[in-house]
Design an enzyme around this catalytic site. Structure first.
Site, PDB file in Angstrom:
ATOM      1  N   GLU A  99      52.791  86.952  35.980  1.00 32.75           N
ATOM      2  CA  GLU A  99      53.652  86.941  34.787  1.00 32.75           C
ATOM      3  C   GLU A  99      55.034  87.478  35.126  1.00 32.75           C
ATOM      4  O   GLU A  99      55.181  88.299  36.034  1.00 32.75           O
ATOM      5  CB  GLU A  99      53.043  87.885  33.738  1.00 32.75           C
ATOM      6  CG  GLU A  99      52.301  87.211  32.600  1.00 32.75           C
ATOM      7  CD  GLU A  99      53.217  86.633  31.528  1.00 32.75           C
ATOM      8  OE1 GLU A  99      54.373  86.272  31.837  1.00 32.75           O
ATOM      9  OE2 GLU A  99      52.762  86.546  30.379  1.00 32.75           O
ATOM     10  N   ASP A 100      56.029  87.075  34.357  1.00 35.86           N
ATOM     11  CA  ASP A 100      57.363  87.645  34.533  1.00 35.86           C
ATOM     12  C   ASP A 100      57.450  89.034  33.904  1.00 35.86           C
ATOM     13  O   ASP A 100      57.931  89.971  34.511  1.00 35.86           O
ATOM     14  CB  ASP A 100      58.460  86.721  33.959  1.00 35.86           C
ATOM     15  CG  ASP A 100      58.215  86.288  32.511  1.00 35.86           C
ATOM     16  OD1 ASP A 100      57.188  86.677  31.906  1.00 35.86           O
ATOM     17  OD2 ASP A 100      59.064  85.556  31.976  1.00 35.86           O
ATOM     18  N   ASP A 103      55.244  92.582  27.598  1.00 35.38           N
ATOM     19  CA  ASP A 103      56.005  93.234  26.528  1.00 35.38           C
ATOM     20  C   ASP A 103      55.010  93.729  25.477  1.00 35.38           C
ATOM     21  O   ASP A 103      54.365  94.754  25.681  1.00 35.38           O
ATOM     22  CB  ASP A 103      57.012  92.212  25.992  1.00 35.38           C
ATOM     23  CG  ASP A 103      57.971  92.775  24.975  1.00 35.38           C
ATOM     24  OD1 ASP A 103      58.242  93.979  25.005  1.00 35.38           O
ATOM     25  OD2 ASP A 103      58.469  92.005  24.131  1.00 35.38           O
ATOM     26  N   PHE A 152      66.220  94.056  26.430  1.00 34.24           N
ATOM     27  CA  PHE A 152      65.988  92.625  26.602  1.00 34.24           C
ATOM     28  C   PHE A 152      66.668  92.182  27.887  1.00 34.24           C
ATOM     29  O   PHE A 152      67.871  92.352  28.069  1.00 34.24           O
ATOM     30  CB  PHE A 152      66.491  91.809  25.402  1.00 34.24           C
ATOM     31  CG  PHE A 152      65.946  90.415  25.453  1.00 34.24           C
ATOM     32  CD1 PHE A 152      64.659  90.149  24.994  1.00 34.24           C
ATOM     33  CD2 PHE A 152      66.688  89.371  25.999  1.00 34.24           C
ATOM     34  CE1 PHE A 152      64.108  88.863  25.081  1.00 34.24           C
ATOM     35  CE2 PHE A 152      66.153  88.090  26.084  1.00 34.24           C
ATOM     36  CZ  PHE A 152      64.867  87.838  25.627  1.00 34.24           C
ATOM     37  N   ARG A 165      68.031  81.855  33.276  1.00 36.30           N
ATOM     38  CA  ARG A 165      66.865  81.991  34.173  1.00 36.30           C
ATOM     39  C   ARG A 165      67.270  82.057  35.641  1.00 36.30           C
ATOM     40  O   ARG A 165      66.599  82.670  36.450  1.00 36.30           O
ATOM     41  CB  ARG A 165      65.918  80.790  34.006  1.00 36.30           C
ATOM     42  CG  ARG A 165      65.156  80.775  32.690  1.00 36.30           C
ATOM     43  CD  ARG A 165      64.034  79.750  32.795  1.00 36.30           C
ATOM     44  NE  ARG A 165      63.464  79.396  31.516  1.00 36.30           N
ATOM     45  CZ  ARG A 165      62.485  80.075  30.892  1.00 36.30           C
ATOM     46  NH1 ARG A 165      61.996  81.171  31.437  1.00 36.30           N
ATOM     47  NH2 ARG A 165      62.024  79.665  29.736  1.00 36.30           N
TER      48      ARG A 165
HETATM   49  P1  IMP Z   1      54.594  89.550  24.997  1.00 36.69           P
HETATM   50  O1  IMP Z   1      53.668  88.516  24.459  1.00 36.69           O
HETATM   51  O2  IMP Z   1      55.304  90.268  23.895  1.00 36.69           O
HETATM   52  O3  IMP Z   1      53.967  90.505  25.975  1.00 36.69           O
HETATM   53  O4  IMP Z   1      55.761  88.799  25.717  1.00 36.69           O
HETATM   54  C1  IMP Z   1      55.613  88.183  26.930  1.00 36.69           C
HETATM   55  C2  IMP Z   1      56.583  87.026  27.046  1.00 36.69           C
HETATM   56  O5  IMP Z   1      57.738  87.222  26.213  1.00 36.69           O
HETATM   57  C3  IMP Z   1      57.093  86.929  28.449  1.00 36.69           C
HETATM   58  O6  IMP Z   1      56.313  86.063  29.216  1.00 36.69           O
HETATM   59  C4  IMP Z   1      58.513  86.455  28.239  1.00 36.69           C
HETATM   60  O7  IMP Z   1      58.562  85.046  28.226  1.00 36.69           O
HETATM   61  C5  IMP Z   1      58.930  86.974  26.871  1.00 36.69           C
HETATM   62  N1  IMP Z   1      59.717  88.215  26.951  1.00 36.69           N
HETATM   63  C6  IMP Z   1      59.347  89.460  26.601  1.00 36.69           C
HETATM   64  N2  IMP Z   1      60.323  90.348  26.826  1.00 36.69           N
HETATM   65  C7  IMP Z   1      61.349  89.643  27.335  1.00 36.69           C
HETATM   66  C8  IMP Z   1      62.661  90.004  27.802  1.00 36.69           C
HETATM   67  O8  IMP Z   1      63.104  91.170  27.807  1.00 36.69           O
HETATM   68  N3  IMP Z   1      63.426  88.986  28.270  1.00 36.69           N
HETATM   69  C9  IMP Z   1      63.004  87.696  28.313  1.00 36.69           C
HETATM   70  N4  IMP Z   1      61.782  87.316  27.911  1.00 36.69           N
HETATM   71  C10 IMP Z   1      60.966  88.288  27.410  1.00 36.69           C
HETATM   72 MG    MG Z   2      60.468  83.303  27.619  1.00 37.79          MG
END
Ligand code: IMP
Ligand code: MG
Length: 177
Positions: A99-100, A103, A152, A165
């Protein structure tokens, strides 16, 4: 949207990312010694991280991709949709999700629930970035590149509405409208 002004500040330089990836690759290789694994990159954000990480790894592996969506702009919708299904057979396999960013944990949880239905032996997670303070569901990575604050970020695969990206560094994005 067209009047949005962006301020980008480097948070993690490409050099630091590269260094961290070599130690992460060693850590993952040690963990999976002798195993065959399937690495599942989460599109689109994990593209550069996955590519750089796998080139440093020695573990016997195959890779595929999965795509899920839970985000619009900078807030999570809380709903995870699977947009691309891996084509490799996952039954009985050790999976490593790449995963990138972790969050709220909602996306990862959705992906894990979806993959469990394919009956793998075990599911592990590697994330480049972790905003641990933001978690709303229980989700942890087995391997983490960097812990970051609640900011962010974009670049090195991460986007804001599909933009930024291809930046080399991970940058903090501030939006002035
Ligand atoms: P989660 O479901 O809230 O854990 O979010 C995960 C996904 O949200 C990641 O795979 C990202 O695509 C996006 N995301 C969450 N935080 C960021 C950020 O700071 N920058 C860009 N994308 C984010
Ligand atoms: Mg995204």
């Amino acid at each position: 949207m067209d009047n949005e002004k962006f301020i980008l500040t480097t948070l993690i330089s490409s050099e630091r990312i590269k260094e961290r990836i070599s130690s992460l690759a060693e850590e993952i290789d040690r963990f999976f010694q002798g195993d065959h694994i399937i690495v599942l990159g989460v599109l689109k954000g994990a593209l550069f991280f996955m590519s750089d990480l796998l080139k440093e790894m020695k573990t016997d592996l195959a890779y595929d991709f999965i795509q899920a969506k839970s985000y619009e702009g900078t807030t999570s919708s809380g709903i995870v949709r699977i947009l691309k299904d891996p084509s490799l057979e996952l039954k009985g396999k050790k999976l490593l999700i790449v995963e990138d960013i972790l969050d709220t944990g909602i996306t990862l949880n959705g992906i894990i629930e979806y993959l469990k239905k394919k009956d793998p032996e075990q599911i592990y997670v590697c994330t480049l970035l972790d905003k641990r303070g933001r978690r709303v569901v229980n989700a942890e990575a087995d391997f983490t590149g960097f812990q970051i604050d609640n900011l962010f970020v974009v670049g090195y695969g991460l986007d804001y509405n599909e933009r930024f990206r291809n930046l080399k560094d991970v940058c903090v994005l501030e939006i002035k409208s």
